[in-house]
Design an enzyme around this catalytic site. Structure first.
Site, PDB file in Angstrom:
ATOM      1  N   CYS A 175       0.835  -1.200   0.000  1.00  0.00           N
ATOM      2  CA  CYS A 175       0.000   0.000   0.000  1.00  0.00           C
ATOM      3  C   CYS A 175       0.875   1.257   0.000  1.00  0.00           C
ATOM      4  O   CYS A 175       1.519   1.549  -0.998  1.00  0.00           O
ATOM      5  CB  CYS A 175      -0.983  -0.022   1.162  1.00  0.00           C
ATOM      6  SG  CYS A 175      -2.227   1.277   1.051  1.00  0.00           S
ATOM      7  N   ASP A 231      -9.910  -3.417  -6.234  1.00  0.00           N
ATOM      8  CA  ASP A 231      -9.392  -2.379  -5.339  1.00  0.00           C
ATOM      9  C   ASP A 231     -10.061  -1.053  -5.689  1.00  0.00           C
ATOM     10  O   ASP A 231      -9.767  -0.446  -6.720  1.00  0.00           O
ATOM     11  CB  ASP A 231      -7.872  -2.278  -5.503  1.00  0.00           C
ATOM     12  CG  ASP A 231      -7.224  -1.401  -4.446  1.00  0.00           C
ATOM     13  OD1 ASP A 231      -7.898  -0.478  -3.934  1.00  0.00           O
ATOM     14  OD2 ASP A 231      -6.042  -1.623  -4.137  1.00  0.00           O
ATOM     15  N   HIS A 266      -8.206  -4.353  -2.129  1.00  0.00           N
ATOM     16  CA  HIS A 266      -6.997  -3.789  -1.560  1.00  0.00           C
ATOM     17  C   HIS A 266      -6.514  -4.683  -0.414  1.00  0.00           C
ATOM     18  O   HIS A 266      -7.285  -5.385   0.221  1.00  0.00           O
ATOM     19  CB  HIS A 266      -7.297  -2.386  -1.040  1.00  0.00           C
ATOM     20  CG  HIS A 266      -6.075  -1.594  -0.712  1.00  0.00           C
ATOM     21  ND1 HIS A 266      -5.263  -1.055  -1.694  1.00  0.00           N
ATOM     22  CD2 HIS A 266      -5.512  -1.262   0.464  1.00  0.00           C
ATOM     23  CE1 HIS A 266      -4.266  -0.416  -1.121  1.00  0.00           C
ATOM     24  NE2 HIS A 266      -4.390  -0.534   0.188  1.00  0.00           N
TER      25      HIS A 266
END
Length: 298
Positions: A175, A231, A266
């Protein structure tokens, strides 16, 4: 965007869910959202959380100096070994917590010296925050990219002095750390990178003047991008923009690749969160190891 991902994880655990597993997930994620991500104390989210023992490893906290500041870090390596390939492991928004430390131990079990620096250390402690929006606004947004890249240089210097072979160095991040992976791959300090769902585009600012799409054409190390098709924070059209920039760039840029997991969202590698998808995480991990081997980080 990451706070939105966590909130979506929480919202997906419907209040009417009656299973014991659902109750455990709700309790755990409430803890994550309500009291911040406490390093090693977040309850297991009814998932098969990977727990890598330290037996046979030298593992634990270290420090190294960059511009007069003592940067804390976690490192793991096979005990008694030298000449080891090096992997920089870059944190999520929450800092170097147990999931990141465990990832270092996984790399160490595979024969690497893995280092995860605390890249917010000058600005504060992410574990002290109780609200993710405040963490982003008051800490993360104040971390300059230039500081981060310099600290990664310092981590490599420490590795070179403690059994690492930095001619065989790679970087991987998750991330927030995925974005940093792309940026560091443009510095010429590593041989390969693996970026897990890192943001690719963004607004330029004084502290974050460039984003991955801006440096794509000048990469000096090939990067494998591992992204989720669902995501919501990283639309696939931004992946397409990145692919176009890579295709027009350096040899390392042209050698870079993306793998999209259609059913993953995600943070699919983060095995302490409901977003974890074991199949995608396991496949991505094997691809990461193979990528490093293919590009001389082994």
């Amino acid at each position: 965007m990451l706070d939105d991902d966590l909130q979506r994880d929480f919202d997906s655990l419907r209040p009417g869910e009656s299973t014991e597993a659902g109750a455990s997930r709700r309790t755990a994620l409430k803890a994550a959202l309500g009291v911040g991500y406490a390093a090693a104390t977040l309850p297991v989210l009814a998932q098969n959380v990977v727990q890598t023992p330290a037996e046979g490893l030298t593992a634990g906290p270290i420090q190294f100096t960059v511009n007069g500041f003592q940067v804390p870090a976690y490192r793991a390596a096979p005990a008694g070994k030298t000449g080891l390939p090096v992997v920089l492991v870059i944190q999520e928004i929450f800092g170097v917590h147990e999931y990141i430390a465990d990832t270092c131990r996984r790399f160490a079990k595979a024969g690497y010296l893995a280092i995860a620096p605390e890249l917010y250390a000058r600005q504060g402690d992410p574990k002290a925050y109780t609200e993710i929006p405040r963490l982003q606004a008051e800490l993360v947004s104040k971390v300059p990219d230039a500081q981060v890249l310099a600290d990664l240089d310092g981590a490599l210097a420490w590795a070179a002095a403690h059994g690492g072979d930095v001619s065989k160095a790679g970087i991987t991040g998750f991330c927030w750390g995925g974005r940093i992976t792309w940026l560091y791959a443009a510095t010429g300090k590593v041989q390969a990178g693996v970026a897990w769902y890192g943001r690719l585009v963004g607004q330029a600012s004084e502290l974050t003047p460039r984003h991955p799409v801006d440096v794509a054409a000048e990469l000096k190390a090939p990067v494998l991008g591992l992204y989720g098709g669902k995501d919501q924070g990283i639309p696939l059209d931004t992946v397409d923009k990145m692919k176009s920039s890579l295709a027009a760039g350096s040899a390392a840029a042209k050698a870079s690749r993306f793998v999209i997991y259609p059913e993953a969202g995600h943070a699919f590698h983060a095995d302490y969160r409901p977003s974890y998808q074991k199949a995608a995480a396991d496949d991505g991990w094997q691809r990461a190891l193979a990528w490093f081997r293919e590009h001389g980080v082994a």
